[in-house]
Design an enzyme around this catalytic site. Structure first.
Site, PDB file in Angstrom:
ATOM      1  N   GLU A 110     -37.941 -66.962 -69.683  1.00 57.57           N
ATOM      2  CA  GLU A 110     -37.221 -66.994 -68.402  1.00 57.57           C
ATOM      3  C   GLU A 110     -38.184 -66.930 -67.232  1.00 57.57           C
ATOM      4  N   GLN A 135     -35.151 -76.935 -72.218  1.00 58.93           N
ATOM      5  CA  GLN A 135     -35.958 -77.254 -71.031  1.00 58.93           C
ATOM      6  C   GLN A 135     -37.433 -77.300 -71.358  1.00 58.93           C
ATOM      7  N   GLY A 169     -48.482 -40.356 -84.907  1.00 59.55           N
ATOM      8  CA  GLY A 169     -48.516 -41.237 -86.074  1.00 59.55           C
ATOM      9  C   GLY A 169     -47.146 -41.740 -86.462  1.00 59.55           C
TER      10      GLY A 169
HETATM   11  C1  LIG Z   1     -27.296 -66.519 -71.676  1.00 59.51           C
HETATM   12  C2  LIG Z   1     -28.084 -65.257 -71.622  1.00 59.51           C
HETATM   13  C3  LIG Z   1     -27.326 -64.346 -70.717  1.00 59.51           C
HETATM   14  C4  LIG Z   1     -27.604 -63.087 -70.655  1.00 59.51           C
HETATM   15  C5  LIG Z   1     -28.693 -62.606 -71.523  1.00 59.51           C
HETATM   16  C6  LIG Z   1     -28.672 -61.148 -71.516  1.00 59.51           C
HETATM   17  C7  LIG Z   1     -29.810 -60.533 -71.442  1.00 59.51           C
HETATM   18  C8  LIG Z   1     -31.077 -61.309 -71.369  1.00 59.51           C
HETATM   19  C9  LIG Z   1     -31.953 -60.974 -72.516  1.00 59.51           C
HETATM   20  C10 LIG Z   1     -32.662 -61.903 -73.160  1.00 59.51           C
HETATM   21  C11 LIG Z   1     -32.566 -63.345 -72.850  1.00 59.51           C
HETATM   22  C12 LIG Z   1     -32.481 -64.040 -74.164  1.00 59.51           C
HETATM   23  C13 LIG Z   1     -33.376 -64.951 -74.533  1.00 59.51           C
HETATM   24  C14 LIG Z   1     -34.407 -65.495 -73.612  1.00 59.51           C
HETATM   25  C15 LIG Z   1     -34.055 -66.889 -73.196  1.00 59.51           C
HETATM   26  C16 LIG Z   1     -35.205 -67.488 -72.478  1.00 59.51           C
HETATM   27  C17 LIG Z   1     -34.835 -68.864 -72.044  1.00 59.51           C
HETATM   28  C18 LIG Z   1     -35.930 -69.531 -71.298  1.00 59.51           C
HETATM   29  O1  LIG Z   1     -37.051 -69.141 -71.300  1.00 59.51           O
HETATM   30  S1  LIG Z   1     -35.357 -70.875 -70.416  1.00 59.51           S
HETATM   31  C19 LIG Z   1     -36.788 -71.555 -69.669  1.00 59.51           C
HETATM   32  C20 LIG Z   1     -37.315 -70.654 -68.585  1.00 59.51           C
HETATM   33  N1  LIG Z   1     -38.287 -71.377 -67.831  1.00 59.51           N
HETATM   34  C21 LIG Z   1     -38.699 -70.972 -66.637  1.00 59.51           C
HETATM   35  O2  LIG Z   1     -38.344 -69.906 -66.148  1.00 59.51           O
HETATM   36  C22 LIG Z   1     -39.597 -71.920 -65.896  1.00 59.51           C
HETATM   37  C23 LIG Z   1     -40.309 -71.229 -64.739  1.00 59.51           C
HETATM   38  N2  LIG Z   1     -40.641 -72.242 -63.709  1.00 59.51           N
HETATM   39  C24 LIG Z   1     -39.807 -72.424 -62.611  1.00 59.51           C
HETATM   40  O3  LIG Z   1     -38.806 -71.768 -62.407  1.00 59.51           O
HETATM   41  C25 LIG Z   1     -40.244 -73.476 -61.608  1.00 59.51           C
HETATM   42  O4  LIG Z   1     -41.074 -74.408 -62.254  1.00 59.51           O
HETATM   43  C26 LIG Z   1     -41.033 -72.853 -60.418  1.00 59.51           C
HETATM   44  C27 LIG Z   1     -42.168 -71.981 -60.930  1.00 59.51           C
HETATM   45  C28 LIG Z   1     -40.080 -72.037 -59.612  1.00 59.51           C
HETATM   46  C29 LIG Z   1     -41.655 -73.952 -59.571  1.00 59.51           C
HETATM   47  O5  LIG Z   1     -40.610 -74.747 -59.075  1.00 59.51           O
HETATM   48  P1  LIG Z   1     -40.977 -76.160 -58.425  1.00 59.51           P
HETATM   49  O6  LIG Z   1     -41.949 -76.884 -59.272  1.00 59.51           O
HETATM   50  O7  LIG Z   1     -39.709 -76.825 -58.081  1.00 59.51           O
HETATM   51  O8  LIG Z   1     -41.823 -75.897 -57.122  1.00 59.51           O
HETATM   52  P2  LIG Z   1     -41.872 -74.887 -55.915  1.00 59.51           P
HETATM   53  O9  LIG Z   1     -42.511 -73.614 -56.317  1.00 59.51           O
HETATM   54  O10 LIG Z   1     -42.500 -75.646 -54.805  1.00 59.51           O
HETATM   55  O11 LIG Z   1     -40.328 -74.582 -55.455  1.00 59.51           O
HETATM   56  C30 LIG Z   1     -39.707 -75.489 -54.570  1.00 59.51           C
HETATM   57  C31 LIG Z   1     -38.710 -74.715 -53.731  1.00 59.51           C
HETATM   58  O12 LIG Z   1     -37.678 -74.232 -54.574  1.00 59.51           O
HETATM   59  C32 LIG Z   1     -37.546 -72.821 -54.437  1.00 59.51           C
HETATM   60  N3  LIG Z   1     -37.131 -72.325 -55.743  1.00 59.51           N
HETATM   61  C33 LIG Z   1     -37.831 -72.367 -56.889  1.00 59.51           C
HETATM   62  N4  LIG Z   1     -37.111 -71.833 -57.881  1.00 59.51           N
HETATM   63  C34 LIG Z   1     -35.913 -71.463 -57.342  1.00 59.51           C
HETATM   64  C35 LIG Z   1     -34.745 -70.843 -57.879  1.00 59.51           C
HETATM   65  N5  LIG Z   1     -34.669 -70.494 -59.170  1.00 59.51           N
HETATM   66  N6  LIG Z   1     -33.714 -70.612 -57.038  1.00 59.51           N
HETATM   67  C36 LIG Z   1     -33.803 -70.956 -55.726  1.00 59.51           C
HETATM   68  N7  LIG Z   1     -34.891 -71.537 -55.130  1.00 59.51           N
HETATM   69  C37 LIG Z   1     -35.923 -71.788 -55.977  1.00 59.51           C
HETATM   70  C38 LIG Z   1     -38.919 -72.351 -54.020  1.00 59.51           C
HETATM   71  O13 LIG Z   1     -38.846 -71.077 -53.394  1.00 59.51           O
HETATM   72  C39 LIG Z   1     -39.310 -73.455 -53.077  1.00 59.51           C
HETATM   73  O14 LIG Z   1     -38.593 -73.247 -51.886  1.00 59.51           O
HETATM   74  P3  LIG Z   1     -39.237 -73.733 -50.483  1.00 59.51           P
HETATM   75  O15 LIG Z   1     -40.585 -73.064 -50.378  1.00 59.51           O
HETATM   76  O16 LIG Z   1     -39.319 -75.208 -50.601  1.00 59.51           O
HETATM   77  O17 LIG Z   1     -38.255 -73.254 -49.450  1.00 59.51           O
HETATM   78  C1  LIG Z   2     -39.056 -65.805 -77.293  1.00 55.55           C
HETATM   79  C2  LIG Z   2     -38.987 -67.012 -76.377  1.00 55.55           C
HETATM   80  C3  LIG Z   2     -37.762 -67.634 -76.164  1.00 55.55           C
HETATM   81  C4  LIG Z   2     -37.695 -68.766 -75.355  1.00 55.55           C
HETATM   82  N1  LIG Z   2     -36.485 -69.411 -75.199  1.00 55.55           N
HETATM   83  C5  LIG Z   2     -36.442 -70.558 -74.473  1.00 55.55           C
HETATM   84  C6  LIG Z   2     -35.216 -71.294 -74.354  1.00 55.55           C
HETATM   85  O1  LIG Z   2     -34.180 -70.911 -74.909  1.00 55.55           O
HETATM   86  N2  LIG Z   2     -35.213 -72.445 -73.630  1.00 55.55           N
HETATM   87  C7  LIG Z   2     -36.344 -72.912 -72.999  1.00 55.55           C
HETATM   88  O2  LIG Z   2     -36.276 -73.966 -72.362  1.00 55.55           O
HETATM   89  N3  LIG Z   2     -37.530 -72.219 -73.074  1.00 55.55           N
HETATM   90  C8  LIG Z   2     -37.591 -71.076 -73.798  1.00 55.55           C
HETATM   91  N4  LIG Z   2     -38.781 -70.379 -73.891  1.00 55.55           N
HETATM   92  C9  LIG Z   2     -39.990 -70.918 -73.240  1.00 55.55           C
HETATM   93  C10 LIG Z   2     -40.363 -70.048 -72.048  1.00 55.55           C
HETATM   94  O3  LIG Z   2     -39.442 -70.198 -71.025  1.00 55.55           O
HETATM   95  C11 LIG Z   2     -41.772 -70.442 -71.578  1.00 55.55           C
HETATM   96  O4  LIG Z   2     -42.681 -70.141 -72.601  1.00 55.55           O
HETATM   97  C12 LIG Z   2     -42.117 -69.676 -70.295  1.00 55.55           C
HETATM   98  O5  LIG Z   2     -41.385 -70.207 -69.226  1.00 55.55           O
HETATM   99  C13 LIG Z   2     -43.612 -69.700 -69.999  1.00 55.55           C
HETATM  100  O6  LIG Z   2     -44.031 -71.025 -69.817  1.00 55.55           O
HETATM  101  P1  LIG Z   2     -45.331 -71.545 -70.626  1.00 55.55           P
HETATM  102  O7  LIG Z   2     -45.140 -71.237 -72.040  1.00 55.55           O
HETATM  103  O8  LIG Z   2     -45.563 -72.929 -70.178  1.00 55.55           O
HETATM  104  O9  LIG Z   2     -46.499 -70.617 -70.063  1.00 55.55           O
HETATM  105  P2  LIG Z   2     -47.776 -71.103 -69.210  1.00 55.55           P
HETATM  106  O10 LIG Z   2     -47.341 -71.396 -67.819  1.00 55.55           O
HETATM  107  O11 LIG Z   2     -48.500 -72.134 -69.961  1.00 55.55           O
HETATM  108  O12 LIG Z   2     -48.588 -69.719 -69.185  1.00 55.55           O
HETATM  109  C14 LIG Z   2     -49.928 -69.627 -69.655  1.00 55.55           C
HETATM  110  C15 LIG Z   2     -50.739 -68.871 -68.607  1.00 55.55           C
HETATM  111  O13 LIG Z   2     -50.862 -69.718 -67.453  1.00 55.55           O
HETATM  112  C16 LIG Z   2     -50.592 -68.948 -66.280  1.00 55.55           C
HETATM  113  N5  LIG Z   2     -50.119 -69.848 -65.210  1.00 55.55           N
HETATM  114  C17 LIG Z   2     -49.297 -70.901 -65.348  1.00 55.55           C
HETATM  115  N6  LIG Z   2     -49.068 -71.491 -64.166  1.00 55.55           N
HETATM  116  C18 LIG Z   2     -49.768 -70.784 -63.233  1.00 55.55           C
HETATM  117  C19 LIG Z   2     -49.942 -70.893 -61.824  1.00 55.55           C
HETATM  118  N7  LIG Z   2     -49.353 -71.854 -61.096  1.00 55.55           N
HETATM  119  N8  LIG Z   2     -50.724 -69.977 -61.216  1.00 55.55           N
HETATM  120  C20 LIG Z   2     -51.322 -68.989 -61.927  1.00 55.55           C
HETATM  121  N9  LIG Z   2     -51.199 -68.840 -63.279  1.00 55.55           N
HETATM  122  C21 LIG Z   2     -50.428 -69.729 -63.914  1.00 55.55           C
HETATM  123  C22 LIG Z   2     -49.527 -67.971 -66.724  1.00 55.55           C
HETATM  124  O14 LIG Z   2     -49.481 -66.834 -65.835  1.00 55.55           O
HETATM  125  C23 LIG Z   2     -50.027 -67.591 -68.131  1.00 55.55           C
HETATM  126  O15 LIG Z   2     -50.981 -66.534 -68.002  1.00 55.55           O
HETATM  127  C24 LIG Z   2     -38.869 -69.252 -74.714  1.00 55.55           C
HETATM  128  C25 LIG Z   2     -40.100 -68.602 -74.904  1.00 55.55           C
HETATM  129  C26 LIG Z   2     -40.164 -67.479 -75.734  1.00 55.55           C
HETATM  130  C27 LIG Z   2     -41.497 -66.791 -75.939  1.00 55.55           C
END
Ligand SMILES: CC/C=C\C/C=C\C/C=C\C/C=C\CCCCC(=O)SCCNC(=O)CCNC(=O)[C@H](O)C(C)(C)COP(=O)(O)OP(=O)(O)OC[C@H]1O[C@@H](n2cnc3c(N)ncnc32)[C@H](O)[C@@H]1OP(=O)(O)O
Ligand SMILES: Cc1cc2nc3c(=O)[nH]c(=O)nc-3n(C[C@H](O)[C@H](O)[C@H](O)COP(=O)(O)OP(=O)(O)OC[C@H]3O[C@@H](n4cnc5c(N)ncnc54)[C@H](O)[C@@H]3O)c2cc1C
Length: 560
Positions: A320, A33, A297
């Site tokens: 996440e 993603q 330490g």
């Molecule tokens: C497989 C693993 C299983 C178990 C693991 C075990 C333990 C875990 C330990 C470690 C994990 C291991 C490794 C780490 C892996 C990491 C993987 C990643 O990082 S994947 C990528 C993650 N990326 C993100 O999280 C991105 C964050 N951004 C967002 O979620 C969205 O961009 C946003 C910030 C929510 C904005 O959304 P959008 O642009 O659509 O705009 P709005 O804010 O206006 O939202 C519109 C509307 O939708 C509602 N909404 C938003 N999100 C959700 C949701 N998730 N569910 C339901 N509703 C949602 C929001 O409230 C708004 O509602 P409205 O106001 O219109 O009613």
């Molecule tokens: C170890 C690791 C594993 C990962 N694994 C995956 C994976 O498996 N799959 C995948 O798809 N992604 C993965 N990611 C990516 C991860 O999900 C993103 O890095 C994370 O969602 C943060 O997004 P970004 O890097 O764009 O941060 P940014 O949003 O660029 O954050 C930079 C700064 O901007 C601020 N900011 C951003 N938007 C706003 C706002 N609207 N208002 C105020 N402040 C704001 C944040 O708070 C932060 O301080 C991984 C990342 C790491 C570090």
């Protein structure tokens, strides 16, 4: 995340085809993603998936450098497939972000397929175990996939190229992230309990100062400062365990409701998973570092297990969902809930307390003695009043802005604090509910009640400014809470080691010479030192090249 994405966004047919392959490791998948240019802003992703009606295929392409997929775990070297999130374009129109299953590597020789460029993004924070994860970079040069590899449970593209949106909320596209966020809360409890186990056990055997006429020195665990730093972290480990259990129940309940197209608790699930993920991971990352410091330490040695635990854990504040971005999501939902209070719509679930707005906006905390703070009703009401009043204050300030959105951004630092207050109320509430249950084991319930009060009163003490600024408490009541906290530490002390032994971690799992179950730390530290490769030679490499000439030169100079 490849598997939960297909389960949540794939049709029955697509699940039948792809999940068995993944379960049997006939394919290895990742969740692609995040891009170089966008992570938090999912709707800003640039990778494109353009439907070609001539061939009934999607063309997956990386149009810009910033559209390169960047970070997905497993992507760099291990994965053969990915769920790729891309902008769906058909009939010349961009329908936003959708998921697509794309094969990346040959199942014959693991070489990248034509049009696919991928690799690892390089070393990460410290030398931690996270460097064993091949977080990768991926670019597409017009890679074609069959139309049936678009995940089509939430929306479809017909053979003719028509876009069809199912009658499900489009937010289900984010369902995989909700699933992982709820599991990360349980993960926080595990990581925190490991750090606390090490720090408590070591604090029990470490003696420093305080010996009278040649007697034994004082266990550092008996110092009140050590207790005031360590016992809230112990209480937090239990608090996060119980709220994580509840969150897993909530997630399961929401998932079952989705099966019958009941979307009524989708918002609650989003707010709770996002907010609890943010609050528990931030607290845990800080706590692991505090546990290192609590071990002096020796905490800085890799053999303590704490540096590695910290290095591997801290990205949880970012992956996440960046914690600030997630808390602003909670704030948006709080503001929406406050705006609906005047409409008579009763808030439900973890927002239900906001329905008591008339009472909570003017209630006066009835605490008169330190012991009164042992009454869960007083704690509950104080946390509800603080959270509600902070949310209402934000809503009033936003309401004074000419533009709601502008007001929201102007007030976002305050909104962040209001979101934290709401989430901390949930954690306290679930801990209180837990200790109200029947709990087996002699004396266990009392110990958990102590920890519940430690978590609540420590949190109150740490955020006392909120409680005073909102008038939820008086300074005297704040002082009484702190007084009671000191008494609670004395009650926790005799059972502190038992409370970390209860996590039942083996020495192997704990990976720490300081946290050994037998407490035999010093011989273990000494033995561990000799395993250092530097000690394979008595005279260090480089002596003859560098040290000897320097020493000889200095000796000559000194004789002149
Ligand atoms: C497989 C693993 C299983 C178990 C693991 C075990 C333990 C875990 C330990 C470690 C994990 C291991 C490794 C780490 C892996 C990491 C993987 C990643 O990082 S994947 C990528 C993650 N990326 C993100 O999280 C991105 C964050 N951004 C967002 O979620 C969205 O961009 C946003 C910030 C929510 C904005 O959304 P959008 O642009 O659509 O705009 P709005 O804010 O206006 O939202 C519109 C509307 O939708 C509602 N909404 C938003 N999100 C959700 C949701 N998730 N569910 C339901 N509703 C949602 C929001 O409230 C708004 O509602 P409205 O106001 O219109 O009613
Ligand atoms: C170890 C690791 C594993 C990962 N694994 C995956 C994976 O498996 N799959 C995948 O798809 N992604 C993965 N990611 C990516 C991860 O999900 C993103 O890095 C994370 O969602 C943060 O997004 P970004 O890097 O764009 O941060 P940014 O949003 O660029 O954050 C930079 C700064 O901007 C601020 N900011 C951003 N938007 C706003 C706002 N609207 N208002 C105020 N402040 C704001 C944040 O708070 C932060 O301080 C991984 C990342 C790491 C570090």
């Amino acid at each position: 995340m490849f598997v939960p994405a297909i389960k949540g966004q794939g049709t029955e047919e697509q699940q039948k085809k792809w999940l068995p392959l993944a379960y049997k490791f006939q394919i290895i998948g990742c969740y692609a993603q995040t891009e170089l240019g966008h992570g938090s802003n999912v709707q800003g992703l640039e990778t494109t998936a353009t439907f070609d009606p001539m061939t009934d295929e999607f063309v997956i392409h990386s149009p810009t450098l910033t559209s390169s997929k960047w970070w997905p775990g497993g992507l760099g070297k291990a994965s053969t497939h990915a769920v790729v999130y891309a902008r769906l374009i058909t009939e010349g129109k961009d329908y936003g972000i959708h998921g697509f299953i794309v094969q990346l590597r040959s199942l014959e020789d693991h070489s990248p397929l034509p049009g696919v460029t991928l690799g690892d993004i390089g070393g990460k924070f410290g030398s931690g175990a996270y460097n064993s994860m091949d977080n990768g970079v991926l670019r597409f040069d017009h890679v074609r996939i069959p139309r049936d590899q678009m995940l089509m449970r939430l929306s479809q593209v017909t053979r003719e190229g028509k876009y069809v949106q199912s009658d499900v909320p489009k937010q289900l596209l984010y369902g995989t992230m909700v699933y992982v966020r709820q599991s990360i809360v349980a993960d926080a409890s595990k990581a925190l309990s490991r750090a606390v186990c090490i720090a408590v056990r070591y604090s029990a055997i470490r003696k420093q100062f305080g010996s009278q006429d040649g007697g034994p020195e004082t266990q550092v665990l008996n110092y009140r400062t050590q207790q005031s730093r360590l016992f809230p972290l112990l209480a937090s480990a239990y608090a996060f365990r119980f709220v994580g259990d509840w969150l897993n129940w909530l997630y399961t309940d929401v998932t079952q409701k989705l099966e019958v197209k009941d979307y009524s608790t989708l918002q609650e699930a989003h707010a709770c998973t996002a907010g609890l993920k943010a609050v528990t991971t931030s607290a845990t990352a800080d706590a692991i570092e505090e546990c290192r410091k609590l071990c002096g330490g020796h905490g800085y040695l890799n053999s303590s297990g704490l540096p590695e635990l910290f290095a591997v854990y801290v990205p949880a504040c970012t992956y996440e969902g960046d914690n600030v971005v997630l808390l602003l999501q909670v704030a948006r939902i709080l503001m929406k809930t406050v705006s609906q209070l005047t409409s008579g719509k009763q808030p439900v679930g973890t927002m239900a307390y906001m329905g008591k707005v008339q009472h909570l906006m003017q209630s006066k905390c009835a605490v008169k003695t330190a012991e009164d703070w042992l009454n869960p009703a007083f704690i509950q009401e104080a946390f509800e009043a603080r959270a509600l009043r902070m949310a209402v204050n934000c809503a009033q300030n936003i309401g004074q802005a000419s533009n709601q959105e502008e007001g929201f951004y102007e007030r976002s630092p305050d909104l962040l604090e209001a979101a934290v207050a709401h989430i901390q109320l949930i954690i306290v509430t679930k801990f209180i509910e837990k200790v109200h249950q029947d709990i087996p084991g002699h004396g266990v319930k009392e110990q958990l009640q102590n920890l519940c009060n430690v978590y609540a009163l420590y949190t109150l003490h740490k955020h006392l400014g909120d409680f005073l600024a909102t008038g939820s408490l008086t300074p005297k009541q704040g002082a009484l809470a702190n007084e009671q906290l000191g008494k609670l530490y004395a009650q926790v002390r005799p059972n502190a080691v038992a409370l970390v032994d209860a996590f039942n971690y083996t020495d192997h799992y704990l990976g720490s010479v300081l946290g050994r179950y037998d407490g035999n730390v010093y011989p273990a530290l000494y033995e561990e030192a000799w395993k250092d490769p530097l000690n394979e030679t008595v005279v260090p490499e480089g002596y003859h090249e560098y040290l000897r000439p320097l020493l000889k030169q200095q000796l000559k100079l000194s004789r002149l």
